[in-house]
Design an enzyme around this catalytic site. Sequence first.
Site, PDB file in Angstrom:
ATOM      1  N   CYS A 187      -5.226  -3.594   6.745  1.00 17.26           N
ATOM      2  CA  CYS A 187      -4.223  -2.684   6.179  1.00 17.26           C
ATOM      3  C   CYS A 187      -4.853  -1.383   5.685  1.00 17.26           C
ATOM      4  O   CYS A 187      -5.764  -1.419   4.857  1.00 17.26           O
ATOM      5  CB  CYS A 187      -3.510  -3.388   5.028  1.00 17.26           C
ATOM      6  SG  CYS A 187      -2.411  -2.308   4.093  1.00 17.26           S
ATOM      7  N   TRP A 201       1.731 -12.475   4.308  1.00 15.12           N
ATOM      8  CA  TRP A 201       0.275 -12.603   4.349  1.00 15.12           C
ATOM      9  C   TRP A 201      -0.150 -13.996   3.899  1.00 15.12           C
ATOM     10  O   TRP A 201       0.298 -14.492   2.870  1.00 15.12           O
ATOM     11  CB  TRP A 201      -0.383 -11.568   3.445  1.00 15.12           C
ATOM     12  CG  TRP A 201      -0.158 -10.141   3.832  1.00 15.12           C
ATOM     13  CD1 TRP A 201       0.679  -9.247   3.225  1.00 15.12           C
ATOM     14  CD2 TRP A 201      -0.808  -9.415   4.888  1.00 15.12           C
ATOM     15  NE1 TRP A 201       0.591  -8.013   3.836  1.00 15.12           N
ATOM     16  CE2 TRP A 201      -0.307  -8.094   4.863  1.00 15.12           C
ATOM     17  CE3 TRP A 201      -1.760  -9.766   5.851  1.00 15.12           C
ATOM     18  CZ2 TRP A 201      -0.731  -7.115   5.755  1.00 15.12           C
ATOM     19  CZ3 TRP A 201      -2.179  -8.791   6.745  1.00 15.12           C
ATOM     20  CH2 TRP A 201      -1.675  -7.482   6.692  1.00 15.12           C
ATOM     21  N   ARG A 204       9.257  -6.986   1.615  1.00 17.39           N
ATOM     22  CA  ARG A 204       8.019  -7.470   2.231  1.00 17.39           C
ATOM     23  C   ARG A 204       6.972  -7.685   1.143  1.00 17.39           C
ATOM     24  O   ARG A 204       6.969  -6.994   0.132  1.00 17.39           O
ATOM     25  CB  ARG A 204       7.510  -6.463   3.275  1.00 17.39           C
ATOM     26  CG  ARG A 204       8.317  -6.435   4.547  1.00 17.39           C
ATOM     27  CD  ARG A 204       7.670  -5.556   5.609  1.00 17.39           C
ATOM     28  NE  ARG A 204       7.572  -4.166   5.189  1.00 17.39           N
ATOM     29  CZ  ARG A 204       6.436  -3.546   4.862  1.00 17.39           C
ATOM     30  NH1 ARG A 204       5.289  -4.205   4.893  1.00 17.39           N
ATOM     31  NH2 ARG A 204       6.443  -2.281   4.501  1.00 17.39           N
ATOM     32  N   THR A 241       3.525  -6.999   0.176  1.00 10.53           N
ATOM     33  CA  THR A 241       2.565  -6.008   0.659  1.00 10.53           C
ATOM     34  C   THR A 241       1.226  -6.085  -0.056  1.00 10.53           C
ATOM     35  O   THR A 241       1.124  -6.528  -1.206  1.00 10.53           O
ATOM     36  CB  THR A 241       3.133  -4.582   0.492  1.00 10.53           C
ATOM     37  OG1 THR A 241       3.361  -4.322  -0.911  1.00 10.53           O
ATOM     38  CG2 THR A 241       4.443  -4.427   1.255  1.00 10.53           C
ATOM     39  N   VAL A 242       0.192  -5.650   0.655  1.00  5.57           N
ATOM     40  CA  VAL A 242      -1.123  -5.383   0.082  1.00  5.57           C
ATOM     41  C   VAL A 242      -1.362  -3.874   0.176  1.00  5.57           C
ATOM     42  O   VAL A 242      -0.813  -3.231   1.074  1.00  5.57           O
ATOM     43  CB  VAL A 242      -2.235  -6.147   0.836  1.00  5.57           C
ATOM     44  CG1 VAL A 242      -2.160  -7.627   0.544  1.00  5.57           C
ATOM     45  CG2 VAL A 242      -2.170  -5.909   2.349  1.00  5.57           C
ATOM     46  N   TYR A 302       3.198   5.656  11.258  1.00  2.00           N
ATOM     47  CA  TYR A 302       4.216   4.606  11.220  1.00  2.00           C
ATOM     48  C   TYR A 302       5.592   5.173  11.566  1.00  2.00           C
ATOM     49  O   TYR A 302       6.393   4.511  12.248  1.00  2.00           O
ATOM     50  CB  TYR A 302       4.253   3.954   9.834  1.00  2.00           C
ATOM     51  CG  TYR A 302       3.099   3.047   9.565  1.00  2.00           C
ATOM     52  CD1 TYR A 302       3.185   1.676   9.794  1.00  2.00           C
ATOM     53  CD2 TYR A 302       1.893   3.543   9.064  1.00  2.00           C
ATOM     54  CE1 TYR A 302       2.119   0.835   9.542  1.00  2.00           C
ATOM     55  CE2 TYR A 302       0.821   2.716   8.811  1.00  2.00           C
ATOM     56  CZ  TYR A 302       0.939   1.359   9.053  1.00  2.00           C
ATOM     57  OH  TYR A 302      -0.129   0.525   8.804  1.00  2.00           O
TER      58      TYR A 302
END
Length: 312
Positions: free
Chosen positions: A45, A78, A106, A108-109, A172
Site C-alpha cells: 500500500c 486485510w 473498507r 484501510t492501512v 487511482y
Amino acid sequence: MTAQEIESGRFVRQANRFTDTITADGSSGHPAEAGRYRLFVSYACPWAHRSLIVRRLLGLEDAIGVGVVDPIRDERGWRFPEPDPVTGAGFLSELYLSTDPDYQGRYTVPCVWDTAAGRMVTNDFPAITTTMETQFTAWHRPGAPDLYPEPLRPEIDELNELVYTTVNNGVYRAGFATAQEPYEKAFDALFATFDRLEERLSDRRYLLGDAITEADVRLYPTLARFDAVYHSHFKCNLRRLVDYPNLWAYARDLYSVPAFGETTDFDQIKRHYYVTQRNVNPSGVVPKGPLIDWTAPHGRERLAGRGAPDGR
C-alpha cells in the site's frame, strides 16, 4: 473498492473514519508514549509505505511497533499471515469493528492502534506521518532529519495537496474510473504534474531543495509503483517513470536511502494490485516485468543539495 466510491464513473476515495490525534502533551487523550502504539501496514500500500519510511528515517522502530498484513486482500479485508502477536487479531477488520461495531467502510492501512486504550486511534493516513514527525520528537534518533520544518510547512502543504490530488490519488482516479471523461481528466492532470515535477527537479536534489522532507516521502511511493503497476494496470500509459530523466534519477536517489529502498517490496506491490483488484485485472495474472535497475547510478550528487540522511 465499494459502490459508494464510484460517482458518475468517477472514483471518490472514502473518508477516513478514525481521526483522533496523538499529542506530545497528552491533551488529546492519546499521549505520545514509547511502546503504546501499534502501526498496521502493508508493504503493498502506498499510503502505508510512507509511514514505514518516516518511522525508519526518524529512528522510531523501538518507540512505535508495527504489524504487517498479507498483500493479498479479499472480501474480508486485510489478513495477518499469523494472528497479530499484540492484539490477537487475524484480520484488520476485527480491530476496526471492536472500536466501532457499526463501521461499514473498507478496512484501510495505515492505521494506529492504542494498546493502552484498546482501540483504533486513527486511519487518517496524511496525519500519521506528520504526527510521527512532530509529536514523537522525544524518541527521534540523534541527527534525525526534520522532515516537516516549520518555515517550509506552507510550501510543503501546498505541494502535497497538488501531488495528492493529481499523482498519489490521481493514478487511482484514472485506474478506477468507469467512464471515459473522468479517466481522461485524471490522466491529463497526472502527466501535467509529472511535467511540472520534472522541471522542478532539474535544479534541486529534492522537492524542497537541500534535504528530504515530507513532500519527498509522499511522492516516492507512487513513483516506486508507477512502472510496475500504474502504467499498465491503471492505464496511466502516456509515459513511464523511466522516460523522465530528472524524476527517474530522483526516484533512484531516494531508493538508495535504506529507509526508502528497504521498505520497497516490488513482489508484494505487484501481487497486491494484480491479484486483489480483479475489477481491473479479472485474470489475476501477475506480470513478470518490467525489468528496471533501481540501483543504477543516479548522478544527483552534482546538484547543490546534500540532504540525504545518514543511511538509516
